[in-house]
Design an enzyme around this catalytic site. Structure first.
Site, PDB file in Angstrom:
ATOM      1  N   ASP A 263       0.867  -1.189   0.000  1.00  0.00           N
ATOM      2  CA  ASP A 263       0.000   0.000   0.000  1.00  0.00           C
ATOM      3  C   ASP A 263       0.896   1.229   0.000  1.00  0.00           C
ATOM      4  OD1 ASP A 263      -2.473   1.533   0.277  1.00  0.00           O
ATOM      5  OD2 ASP A 263      -1.827   1.942   2.304  1.00  0.00           O
ATOM      6  N   SER A 264       0.308   2.371  -0.334  1.00  0.00           N
ATOM      7  CA  SER A 264       1.064   3.616  -0.281  1.00  0.00           C
ATOM      8  C   SER A 264       1.501   3.932   1.157  1.00  0.00           C
ATOM      9  CB  SER A 264       0.210   4.765  -0.819  1.00  0.00           C
ATOM     10  OG  SER A 264      -0.992   4.854  -0.083  1.00  0.00           O
TER      11      SER A 264
ATOM     12  N   TYR B 277      -0.706   8.673  -2.563  1.00  0.00           N
ATOM     13  CA  TYR B 277      -0.732   8.373  -3.991  1.00  0.00           C
ATOM     14  C   TYR B 277      -1.982   9.000  -4.634  1.00  0.00           C
ATOM     15  CZ  TYR B 277       2.828   4.589  -3.810  1.00  0.00           C
ATOM     16  OH  TYR B 277       3.978   3.855  -3.682  1.00  0.00           O
ATOM     17  N   GLY B 278      -3.000   9.215  -3.815  1.00  0.00           N
ATOM     18  CA  GLY B 278      -4.321   9.585  -4.330  1.00  0.00           C
ATOM     19  C   GLY B 278      -4.392  10.917  -5.039  1.00  0.00           C
TER      20      GLY B 278
ATOM     21  N   CYS C 128      -4.141  -1.253  -2.127  1.00  0.00           N
ATOM     22  CA  CYS C 128      -4.301   0.188  -2.286  1.00  0.00           C
ATOM     23  C   CYS C 128      -5.173   0.373  -3.519  1.00  0.00           C
ATOM     24  CB  CYS C 128      -2.934   0.838  -2.502  1.00  0.00           C
ATOM     25  SG  CYS C 128      -3.008   2.591  -2.908  1.00  0.00           S
ATOM     26  N   ASN C 129      -6.310   1.020  -3.336  1.00  0.00           N
ATOM     27  CA  ASN C 129      -7.212   1.216  -4.475  1.00  0.00           C
ATOM     28  C   ASN C 129      -6.571   2.073  -5.551  1.00  0.00           C
ATOM     29  OD1 ASN C 129     -10.249   0.281  -3.740  1.00  0.00           O
ATOM     30  ND2 ASN C 129      -9.131   0.827  -1.908  1.00  0.00           N
ATOM     31  N   THR C 130      -5.829   3.101  -5.109  1.00  0.00           N
ATOM     32  CA  THR C 130      -5.246   4.025  -6.074  1.00  0.00           C
ATOM     33  C   THR C 130      -4.224   3.298  -6.951  1.00  0.00           C
ATOM     34  OG1 THR C 130      -5.553   5.761  -4.431  1.00  0.00           O
ATOM     35  CG2 THR C 130      -4.138   6.272  -6.300  1.00  0.00           C
TER      36      THR C 130
ATOM     37  N   GLU D 241      -5.065  10.126   8.498  1.00  0.00           N
ATOM     38  CA  GLU D 241      -3.637  10.061   8.848  1.00  0.00           C
ATOM     39  C   GLU D 241      -3.339  10.886  10.109  1.00  0.00           C
ATOM     40  OE1 GLU D 241      -0.743   8.916   6.925  1.00  0.00           O
ATOM     41  OE2 GLU D 241      -2.220   7.628   5.962  1.00  0.00           O
TER      42      GLU D 241
ATOM     43  N   CYS E 183     -11.227   3.062  -0.828  1.00  0.00           N
ATOM     44  CA  CYS E 183      -9.896   3.469  -0.360  1.00  0.00           C
ATOM     45  C   CYS E 183      -9.657   2.687   0.924  1.00  0.00           C
ATOM     46  CB  CYS E 183      -9.861   4.965  -0.082  1.00  0.00           C
ATOM     47  SG  CYS E 183      -8.353   5.510   0.750  1.00  0.00           S
ATOM     48  N   THR E 184      -8.481   2.097   1.033  1.00  0.00           N
ATOM     49  CA  THR E 184      -8.230   1.205   2.176  1.00  0.00           C
ATOM     50  C   THR E 184      -8.050   1.973   3.489  1.00  0.00           C
ATOM     51  OG1 THR E 184      -5.908   1.095   1.486  1.00  0.00           O
ATOM     52  CG2 THR E 184      -7.346  -0.725   0.830  1.00  0.00           C
ATOM     53  N   HIS E 185      -8.016   3.300   3.421  1.00  0.00           N
ATOM     54  CA  HIS E 185      -8.017   4.091   4.664  1.00  0.00           C
ATOM     55  C   HIS E 185      -9.411   4.183   5.293  1.00  0.00           C
ATOM     56  CE1 HIS E 185      -4.037   5.564   3.653  1.00  0.00           C
ATOM     57  NE2 HIS E 185      -4.017   6.358   4.717  1.00  0.00           N
TER      58      HIS E 185
HETATM   59  N1  DGL Z   1      -5.001   3.733   0.759  1.00  0.00           N
HETATM   60  C1  DGL Z   1      -4.985   4.325  -0.555  1.00  0.00           C
HETATM   61  C2  DGL Z   1      -6.144   3.765  -1.394  1.00  0.00           C
HETATM   62  O1  DGL Z   1      -6.696   2.711  -1.078  1.00  0.00           O
HETATM   63  C3  DGL Z   1      -5.062   5.835  -0.534  1.00  0.00           C
HETATM   64  C4  DGL Z   1      -3.984   6.542   0.210  1.00  0.00           C
HETATM   65  C5  DGL Z   1      -3.175   7.454  -0.682  1.00  0.00           C
HETATM   66  O2  DGL Z   1      -3.722   8.434  -1.211  1.00  0.00           O
HETATM   67  O3  DGL Z   1      -1.990   7.173  -0.825  1.00  0.00           O
HETATM   68  O4  DGL Z   1      -6.500   4.359  -2.376  1.00  0.00           O
END
Ligand code: DGL
Length: 282
Positions: A12-13, A44-45, A75-77, A152, A197-199
């Site tokens: 993941d990011s 990353y988003g 990570c979805n992104t 975060e 998004c995994t957050h």
């Molecule tokens: N956890 C990332 C996702 O699932 C997003 C976090 C990021 O922007 O890096 O998209």
């Protein structure tokens, strides 16, 4: 002869993928894991496809070189923008979370309209729109760029300061209102809300309060873990304790190990004891 445990690389990011690792640890009790959080280059988003692909490919190669036999892009992104690039750059099987998220929505949605909350980059890629269309559904993709920084910073319900919690709740409410307006304009009736998004699982309790009562909230962690288990033919599982996790999982981070331990523990739902710092360059 007993087989050596399969080694699964999870990427993941930063920290969000730990919500997926949590499900993997529970679902695959005999597997070993190496988790890489590219925390130095998060988020990353808000980055371009080229940049996300470059970062994600470097991380995937590192996990493969470290001995991972299967990669989960948690990570979805990175899954939305770089899955093909990752698959082209490694020899081992790679699973992204967009497909599994869309699968979980397809399994429950009756109206076949799905609201997806995600980062800006994921929304711009329309990866969920395409994955939902392939499964006979329509996706209303709503970008929520402020949520990752708020999570975060720990401005979630777990925060002691009610004013900070209220800020995040209000931001989330505004995104949900915007999505509801767009759905009405488009004549859509989403009955499923997918956390793209995994957050976002860290906002689950707020979403339970703010989302319309008739909408079902899903994240892809469990579906992803079940898919990995099926593809690897691994036995299904019971539970995972903190000590078992530290034996079964190696944690790598590209930024501060202290930050990874403190923030990461919230995402994993248990203490993270040892973290190794690695440098992937700029
Ligand atoms: N956890 C990332 C996702 O699932 C997003 C976090 C990021 O922007 O890096 O998209």
């Amino acid at each position: 002869m007993t087989q050596p445990p399969v080694r699964i690389g999870v990427f993941d990011s930063g920290f969000g993928g730990l919500t997926v690792l949590r499900a993997l640890l529970e679902q695959l009790p005999a597997a070993e894991f190496c988790y890489l959080g590219d925390s130095a280059r998060l988020p990353y988003g808000s980055k371009s496809r080229e940049t996300v692909a470059r970062y994600a490919v470097e991380s995937a190669r590192l996990l493969e070189n470290d001995g991972s036999q299967y990669l989960v892009i948690a990570c979805n992104t990175a899954s939305a923008l770089a899955l093909d690039a990752i698959r082209e750059s490694v020899q081992v099987p790679v699973l992204g979370v967009i497909e599994t998220g869309a699968d979980s929505a397809a399994a429950v949605s009756v109206s076949r309209d799905v609201l997806v909350l995600a980062t800006d980059a994921t929304v711009q890629s329309h990866a969920y729109g395409a994955a939902c269309a392939e499964r006979g559904m329509r996706a209303l993709e709503q970008a929520c760029p402020l949520l990752v920084p708020l999570i975060e910073e720990g401005w979630t319900s777990a925060n002691q300061d009610p004013e900070r919690v209220a800020v995040t709740r209000r931001v989330l409410q505004l995104y949900l209102e915007e999505a509801a307006g767009r759905a009405a304009d488009a004549g859509m009736t989403p009955d499923t809300l997918l956390l793209g998004c995994t957050h976002y699982p860290l906002l689950r309790d707020m979403l339970d309060l703010l989302a319309p009562a008739n909408i079902r909230i899903l994240d892809s962690a469990q579906t992803t873990a079940r898919r990995v288990q099926r593809e690897l033919g691994a036995p299904a599982a019971a539970t995972s304790s903190a000590s078992a996790t530290s034996r079964r999982c190696r944690f790598l981070a590209t930024d501060s190990v202290e930050k990874f331990q403190s923030l990461g523990s919230r995402f994993l739902g248990q203490p993270i004891r040892e973290v190794e710092h690695i440098d992937l360059g700029g």
